[in-house]
Scaffold this motif. Structure first.
Motif, PDB file in Angstrom:
ATOM      1  N   LEU A 212       0.818  -1.210   0.000  1.00 32.45           N
ATOM      2  CA  LEU A 212       0.000   0.000   0.000  1.00 32.45           C
ATOM      3  C   LEU A 212       0.856   1.266   0.000  1.00 32.45           C
ATOM      4  O   LEU A 212       0.407   2.328  -0.455  1.00 32.45           O
ATOM      5  CB  LEU A 212      -0.930   0.000   1.214  1.00 32.45           C
ATOM      6  CG  LEU A 212      -2.051  -1.048   1.202  1.00 32.45           C
ATOM      7  CD1 LEU A 212      -2.791  -1.062   2.528  1.00 32.45           C
ATOM      8  CD2 LEU A 212      -3.031  -0.789   0.060  1.00 32.45           C
ATOM      9  N   MET A 213       2.080   1.182   0.519  1.00 30.94           N
ATOM     10  CA  MET A 213       2.972   2.344   0.544  1.00 30.94           C
ATOM     11  C   MET A 213       3.652   2.579  -0.798  1.00 30.94           C
ATOM     12  O   MET A 213       4.136   3.675  -1.065  1.00 30.94           O
ATOM     13  CB  MET A 213       4.053   2.147   1.613  1.00 30.94           C
ATOM     14  CG  MET A 213       3.557   2.200   3.032  1.00 30.94           C
ATOM     15  SD  MET A 213       4.900   2.033   4.224  1.00 30.94           S
ATOM     16  CE  MET A 213       5.770   3.569   3.950  1.00 30.94           C
ATOM     17  N   MET A 214       3.693   1.569  -1.632  1.00 30.38           N
ATOM     18  CA  MET A 214       4.490   1.631  -2.857  1.00 30.38           C
ATOM     19  C   MET A 214       3.931   2.654  -3.851  1.00 30.38           C
ATOM     20  O   MET A 214       2.742   2.681  -4.139  1.00 30.38           O
ATOM     21  CB  MET A 214       4.523   0.245  -3.502  1.00 30.38           C
ATOM     22  CG  MET A 214       5.338   0.167  -4.766  1.00 30.38           C
ATOM     23  SD  MET A 214       5.422  -1.547  -5.336  1.00 30.38           S
ATOM     24  CE  MET A 214       6.184  -1.328  -6.925  1.00 30.38           C
ATOM     25  N   SER A 264      17.685  -7.244   5.530  1.00 31.42           N
ATOM     26  CA  SER A 264      16.418  -6.551   5.783  1.00 31.42           C
ATOM     27  C   SER A 264      16.353  -5.244   5.011  1.00 31.42           C
ATOM     28  O   SER A 264      17.370  -4.595   4.775  1.00 31.42           O
ATOM     29  CB  SER A 264      16.272  -6.264   7.276  1.00 31.42           C
ATOM     30  OG  SER A 264      16.227  -7.465   8.015  1.00 31.42           O
ATOM     31  N   PRO A 265      15.149  -4.810   4.637  1.00 34.47           N
ATOM     32  CA  PRO A 265      15.000  -3.557   3.884  1.00 34.47           C
ATOM     33  C   PRO A 265      15.022  -2.327   4.780  1.00 34.47           C
ATOM     34  O   PRO A 265      15.284  -2.404   5.983  1.00 34.47           O
ATOM     35  CB  PRO A 265      13.623  -3.730   3.227  1.00 34.47           C
ATOM     36  CG  PRO A 265      12.866  -4.586   4.193  1.00 34.47           C
ATOM     37  CD  PRO A 265      13.884  -5.531   4.785  1.00 34.47           C
ATOM     38  N   ILE A 266      14.728  -1.199   4.173  1.00 38.40           N
ATOM     39  CA  ILE A 266      14.639   0.092   4.874  1.00 38.40           C
ATOM     40  C   ILE A 266      13.564   0.024   5.956  1.00 38.40           C
ATOM     41  O   ILE A 266      12.535  -0.627   5.794  1.00 38.40           O
ATOM     42  CB  ILE A 266      14.309   1.203   3.856  1.00 38.40           C
ATOM     43  CG1 ILE A 266      15.489   1.396   2.891  1.00 38.40           C
ATOM     44  CG2 ILE A 266      13.971   2.510   4.538  1.00 38.40           C
ATOM     45  CD1 ILE A 266      15.153   2.246   1.695  1.00 38.40           C
ATOM     46  N   THR A 267      13.797   0.702   7.063  1.00 36.03           N
ATOM     47  CA  THR A 267      12.834   0.688   8.161  1.00 36.03           C
ATOM     48  C   THR A 267      11.643   1.610   7.877  1.00 36.03           C
ATOM     49  O   THR A 267      11.751   2.578   7.123  1.00 36.03           O
ATOM     50  CB  THR A 267      13.485   1.136   9.477  1.00 36.03           C
ATOM     51  OG1 THR A 267      13.764   2.542   9.421  1.00 36.03           O
ATOM     52  CG2 THR A 267      14.782   0.392   9.730  1.00 36.03           C
ATOM     53  N   ILE A 268      10.521   1.278   8.500  1.00 38.82           N
ATOM     54  CA  ILE A 268       9.336   2.136   8.390  1.00 38.82           C
ATOM     55  C   ILE A 268       9.613   3.512   8.981  1.00 38.82           C
ATOM     56  O   ILE A 268       9.157   4.537   8.471  1.00 38.82           O
ATOM     57  CB  ILE A 268       8.140   1.485   9.119  1.00 38.82           C
ATOM     58  CG1 ILE A 268       7.790   0.146   8.472  1.00 38.82           C
ATOM     59  CG2 ILE A 268       6.934   2.410   9.097  1.00 38.82           C
ATOM     60  CD1 ILE A 268       7.290   0.249   7.064  1.00 38.82           C
ATOM     61  N   PHE A 269      10.388   3.559  10.057  1.00 40.39           N
ATOM     62  CA  PHE A 269      10.716   4.837  10.681  1.00 40.39           C
ATOM     63  C   PHE A 269      11.492   5.737   9.729  1.00 40.39           C
ATOM     64  O   PHE A 269      11.351   6.962   9.771  1.00 40.39           O
ATOM     65  CB  PHE A 269      11.517   4.609  11.964  1.00 40.39           C
ATOM     66  CG  PHE A 269      10.724   4.011  13.072  1.00 40.39           C
ATOM     67  CD1 PHE A 269       9.905   4.802  13.860  1.00 40.39           C
ATOM     68  CD2 PHE A 269      10.774   2.649  13.333  1.00 40.39           C
ATOM     69  CE1 PHE A 269       9.157   4.259  14.889  1.00 40.39           C
ATOM     70  CE2 PHE A 269      10.029   2.093  14.356  1.00 40.39           C
ATOM     71  CZ  PHE A 269       9.217   2.896  15.136  1.00 40.39           C
ATOM     72  N   THR A 289       9.761  -0.372  -0.558  1.00 39.53           N
ATOM     73  CA  THR A 289       9.198  -1.476  -1.329  1.00 39.53           C
ATOM     74  C   THR A 289      10.263  -2.173  -2.158  1.00 39.53           C
ATOM     75  O   THR A 289      10.344  -3.409  -2.187  1.00 39.53           O
ATOM     76  CB  THR A 289       8.078  -0.967  -2.253  1.00 39.53           C
ATOM     77  OG1 THR A 289       7.116  -0.241  -1.475  1.00 39.53           O
ATOM     78  CG2 THR A 289       7.386  -2.118  -2.946  1.00 39.53           C
ATOM     79  N   VAL A 290      11.106  -1.387  -2.848  1.00 38.49           N
ATOM     80  CA  VAL A 290      12.153  -1.970  -3.688  1.00 38.49           C
ATOM     81  C   VAL A 290      13.131  -2.784  -2.849  1.00 38.49           C
ATOM     82  O   VAL A 290      13.476  -3.928  -3.193  1.00 38.49           O
ATOM     83  CB  VAL A 290      12.906  -0.865  -4.466  1.00 38.49           C
ATOM     84  CG1 VAL A 290      14.131  -1.444  -5.171  1.00 38.49           C
ATOM     85  CG2 VAL A 290      11.978  -0.227  -5.494  1.00 38.49           C
TER      86      VAL A 290
END
Length: 309
Positions: A212-214, A264-269, A289-290
């Protein structure tokens, strides 16, 4: 295993498609975000502590997570000199930090079972000490981006930083579980039964939130900065993975879990902090997302190749 990772990826793609079919709005990701950070993720953390044995030796993983999150900030700070200040902030916030609780935890538990969650959580305790609030303060201070923050009295600045930490339910749960660990307190069985359905929903809700953020950026400069972040993260991931496998004093299974966590990907923060400092939440969301897709592929390959399962 391929089908498990494919199913997680399908949730991301499915949520993205539903948004573009106007079933979900452009800001509906905040609903999923609220559910993940305030319900499913805290329950997953508690469940992992309640159903797995842990000892004080695992505190080394907390220190490892702290170092893995903190050191890249300063490397990117020096390495990004010459770039525009907003893009330097974007690189610092998004090239460092690990999305362990919201992304890595459900993925690794899908691959290796619920018992694999505890090392991830221990690593995220150290990671979260920087990622939940320290990242914003470090970036803002080093790049001199918030004059209002600098003019505040020290007490108010410290109060604001403390609020950033304590305002995160997941961080509060981490600290509470750490206290329980020191005090040898066990979670009662009725609580475990009560939170299990919420914890089991964490993987789905996390992937749906990412979908949904993408949103694909249209600016050429944004795409270049995204490539820089991917390059930074790839380099850091390899170094962290090698350190986890060859240096950390644990059995092969735990070391494999830490290796997977390195991707792990980028944090939500980071998306939240990027928005507050640069106003470019769209780029941060797409970057998340990427790197989530790249991380999912890398974790799947690493799990297939490593002998720790």
């Amino acid at each position: 295993m391929i089908f498990k990772s494919g199913a997680l990826l399908l949730v991301i793609v499915g949520a993205y498609a539903l948004k573009h079919l106007h079933i979900f709005g452009p800001r509906d990701y905040k609903v999923a975000q609220g559910l993940v950070f305030n319900m499913t993720l805290p329950c997953a953390i508690i469940l992992s502590f309640a159903t797995n044995k842990h000892d004080m030796h695992m505190l080394w993983i907390v220190l490892f997570g702290f170092i893995c999150c903190l050191v890249p900030f300063f490397i990117v700070y020096f390495g990004s000199r010459g770039d525009e200040k907003p893009y330097r902030a974007f690189q610092m916030l998004n090239a460092s930090g690990l999305n362990l609780g919201a992304f890595c935890l459900p993925v690794i538990q899908t691959f290796m079972g619920a018992s694999a969650g505890l090392p991830v959580i221990m690593m995220d305790i150290g990671n979260a000490m920087v990622a939940t609030a320290g990242a914003l303060t470090i970036t803002r201070t080093l790049l001199h981006m918030d004059e209002n923050f600098k003019t505040l009295p020290l007490v108010l600045r410290l109060r604001g930083i403390a609020h950033d930490f304590l305002g995160s339910v997941s961080f509060d749960i981490y600290m509470l579980m750490l206290v329980f660990m020191f005090a040898h307190i066990t979670i009662p069985d009725p609580i475990v039964t009560l939170i299990t359905p919420f914890a089991n929903a964490n993987a789905f809700m996390t992937m749906a939130m990412i979908g949904l953020m993408m949103e694909i950026p249209t600016e050429h400069k944004d795409r270049i900065e995204l490539l820089k972040v991917i390059a930074w993260r790839a380099a850091f991931s390899v170094v962290i993975a090698l350190a986890a496998w060859y240096i950390m004093p644990f059995d092969m299974r735990i070391r494999e879990i830490l290796v997977l966590a390195a991707f792990s990907p980028i944090t939500i923060f980071s998306t939240k902090f990027t928005d507050s400092l640069t106003g470019n939440a769209k780029l941060a969301g797409f970057s998340l997302t990427v790197t989530a897709v790249i991380g999912l592929v890398a974790m799947t390959v690493a799990h297939a190749l490593l002998p720790g399962a």
